[in-house]
Every structure is written in C-alpha cells, then in structure tokens.
Design an enzyme around this catalytic site. Structure first.
Site, PDB file in Angstrom:
ATOM      1  N   GLU A   1      -4.598  -5.273 -12.691  1.00 63.43           N
ATOM      2  CA  GLU A   1      -5.983  -5.349 -12.200  1.00 63.43           C
ATOM      3  C   GLU A   1      -6.738  -4.046 -12.464  1.00 63.43           C
ATOM      4  O   GLU A   1      -7.929  -4.061 -12.773  1.00 63.43           O
ATOM      5  CB  GLU A   1      -5.968  -5.662 -10.699  1.00 63.43           C
ATOM      6  CG  GLU A   1      -5.385  -7.036 -10.416  1.00 63.43           C
ATOM      7  CD  GLU A   1      -5.317  -7.328  -8.930  1.00 63.43           C
ATOM      8  OE1 GLU A   1      -4.365  -6.858  -8.280  1.00 63.43           O
ATOM      9  OE2 GLU A   1      -6.218  -8.004  -8.424  1.00 63.43           O
TER      10      GLU A   1
ATOM     11  N   GLU B   1       1.856 -11.720  -8.448  1.00 65.32           N
ATOM     12  CA  GLU B   1       1.688 -11.795  -6.993  1.00 65.32           C
ATOM     13  C   GLU B   1       2.200 -13.097  -6.403  1.00 65.32           C
ATOM     14  O   GLU B   1       2.744 -13.126  -5.294  1.00 65.32           O
ATOM     15  CB  GLU B   1       0.200 -11.622  -6.612  1.00 65.32           C
ATOM     16  CG  GLU B   1      -0.304 -10.197  -6.723  1.00 65.32           C
ATOM     17  CD  GLU B   1      -0.848  -9.837  -8.100  1.00 65.32           C
ATOM     18  OE1 GLU B   1      -0.594 -10.591  -9.058  1.00 65.32           O
ATOM     19  OE2 GLU B   1      -1.521  -8.802  -8.209  1.00 65.32           O
TER      20      GLU B   1
ATOM     21  N   ALA C   1       0.576  -2.933  -6.716  1.00 64.91           N
ATOM     22  CA  ALA C   1       0.400  -2.326  -5.401  1.00 64.91           C
ATOM     23  C   ALA C   1       1.787  -1.970  -4.880  1.00 64.91           C
ATOM     24  O   ALA C   1       2.781  -2.598  -5.268  1.00 64.91           O
ATOM     25  CB  ALA C   1      -0.283  -3.307  -4.469  1.00 64.91           C
TER      26      ALA C   1
ATOM     27  N   GLY D   1      -1.466  -5.112  -9.216  1.00 60.46           N
ATOM     28  CA  GLY D   1      -2.571  -4.160  -9.085  1.00 60.46           C
ATOM     29  C   GLY D   1      -2.722  -3.259 -10.307  1.00 60.46           C
ATOM     30  O   GLY D   1      -3.819  -2.789 -10.601  1.00 60.46           O
TER      31      GLY D   1
END
Ligand code: COA
Length: 262
Positions: free
Chosen positions: A116, A136, A66, A113
């Site tokens: 993911e 993270e 992200a 992300g």
C-alpha cells in the site's frame, strides 16, 4: 526529530527514505509511520528536493506490511484497528500532497501495508526478485492503508479484486504486466535504473510535473467532462509560466531546457 526506524538521505535533488527494520522485514509499526509522516513533511518543505525515493533496508524486504504484533495489540479495543488504519492512511496521503514525484524502489517483499505504501507513491520500480501482494485476507482483515482504493484506481477493479480476495503474492514481472509496477530491473541494476527514471523527471519543469501529477490524481474521482475542465485549468496555468517559455524556446533553439520552476 531523530529517526529510529527510517533513514533520510539527500543526494543532489533526490531525497531517499529507507525503512530500516530489516530484522522485522521493515514492518510498519506506529513509530515508523510517525517517522515517515515527519520525513514526508521535511521532504515537502525542502525546496532543494525535487523527487523522493522510498525503499527498504536489507536484501529481502521493501516492507512486509503493517507490524502484525502491534496490530494484534491495538485490535484489542473497539476502535484501535480503525484508528490505526486512519492514521496510516493520513500518513500515506501525504505522498499525494508532496508536490514532487515519489518512486517506490521495491527491493524485495512489498506486502500488505508495504504494498500500500508503494501504491501511494507516484511510480513504482522493482527488482526482478521482488514479490508484491495484499495478504491481509489471510489474517482475517483487508487492506487498511488505502490499498483497496489505490490498487483499483491504478490497475483496475478486476486486478484489485484478485489481489485482495486471493491474498496471493505476485512476482515483479507479473505485477508489471498488470500495470502495478512501472519498471522492473535486475537486482543489481535497480538503483541505477530508478535513478535514471528519477533524473529523467527532474530534467523537466517542476511546475509541469506537479500539475501533471495533480491532474491525474484529482481526475480519478471525476467524470470525463469535469476532468477535462480541470485539465484545461492546469494547462492554462502551465502556459503562463516562465518554464513554458523556456521549454518551447529550448525546443526551437535545439538546446536543453533550463527550467527554474517559475
Ligand atoms: N509484522 C511483524 N513482523 C514481521 C512481519 C510483519 N508484517 N513480517 C515479518 N515479520 C518478522 C517475523 O515475525 C520475523 O521476526 P522474528 O525473527 O522475531 O520471528 C522476521 O520478521 C523475519 O520474518 P520471517 O517470516 O521469519 O521471514 P521469511 O523469509 O520466512 O518470510 C515473509 C518473509 C515476508 C514472506 C513473511 O515474513 C511474511 O509473510 N510476513 C507477513 C506478511 C503479511 O502478512 N503482511 C501483511 C500484514 S497486515
């Protein structure tokens, strides 16, 4: 929709989405997530597309997570980060609903992300130089785009705990041994190897592919008996298709099947 941060291309029955912010390691900001949502819908709606490849632009990264700068901005209000997680999850979930296989072609870093996103694809191929991880925890957060759930289901809770609690990065071969990555290729052979895998799937019946994907996905949350009942249902439905007759006739006649998706 004109895309700024992704490229959507089509070659025969294969669509490819390339996340295209190489100077930011293809980090996923809100705009990129919105564009992905739009492109996933377009791929789903296009009956001439049988499979999707997702990859990153440039040589270094698939997606390095992200967008940390943006995350810090939205985290400033009470619900901003949770809303962003919900949005990202809803975008990635569209891959579950695509009805056709998606392959993450991991050409470099797949972190946070980005990892993911790869986990949300049906399968994952990787360059031997790729590195994957869920860092993270190093930022004081946890995966927010479905990764804690998908990694545990794909590779098991022991692996998911290791990745999520250490934040370590894993090489492609290691990720392959752990069951996170399906196939590893030398960087120069990544595209060819991935296309071979995709074309192998495309040579099969599209209904059987869809039912097979749905049976595994829906079965994740079922006990054995419920899962088998669901499997019976798909098996029975598949057996009523023209593709089933064609597949079996082709076998008996020692020729290649010509599936029509009916
Ligand atoms: N969000 C926003 N920007 C990111 C980013 C992210 N997740 N990952 C990389 N970038 C940006 C860097 O800030 C840098 O921008 P700048 O040139 O404007 O300073 C640029 O991409 C290049 O990254 P850089 O760190 O200089 O490259 P590197 O080769 O030294 O390291 C990584 C590559 C992937 C190891 C490193 O960028 C990294 O650790 N990224 C964050 C990974 C992460 O924690 N992801 C989880 C997010 S929830």
């Amino acid at each position: 929709m004109a895309y700024e941060n992704i490229l959507l291309a089509k070659d025969g029955r294969v669509a490819t989405i390339t996340i295209n912010r190489p100077d930011k390691m293809n980090a996923l900001n809100h705009q990129t997530l919105s564009e992905l949502a739009h492109a996933f819908d377009a791929v789903q709606a296009d009956d001439s597309v049988g499979a999707l490849i997702l990859t990153g632009s440039g040589e270094k990264a698939f997606v390095a997570g992200a967008d940390i700068k943006e995350l810090l901005d939205v985290a400033g209000n009470d619900t901003g980060a949770a809303e962003l997680a919900g949005f990202g999850q809803s975008v990635f979930r569209r891959l579950d609903e695509l009805g056709k296989p998606s392959v993450a072609m991991i050409n470099g870093f797949a972190l946070g992300g980005g990892c993911e996103l790869a986990l949300a694809c049906t399968l994952r191929t990787a360059s031997s130089k790729a590195r994957l991880g869920l860092p993270e925890v190093s930022l004081g957060i946890i995966p927010g785009y479905g990764g804690s759930q998908r990694l545990a289901r794909i590779a098991g809770p022991g692996i998911a705990r290791e990745w999520i609690l250490t934040g370590d990065m894993f090489g492609a071969e290691e990720a392959h041994r752990m069951g996170v990555v399906n196939r590893v290729f030398e960087p120069e052979g990544l595209l060819e190897g991935t296309m071979k895998l995709v074309n192998a799937m495309l040579s099969k019946g599209p209904i059987a592919l869809r039912f097979g994907m749905e049976a595994v996905l829906r079965g994740w949350d079922m006990d054995q008996a419920a899962g088998e009942a669901m499997e019976t249902d798909y098996f029975g439905k598949a057996a009523l298709t023209e593709d089933m007759r064609e597949g079996m006739a082709a076998f008996l006649e020692k020729r290649k099947a010509n599936f029509t998706g009916k």
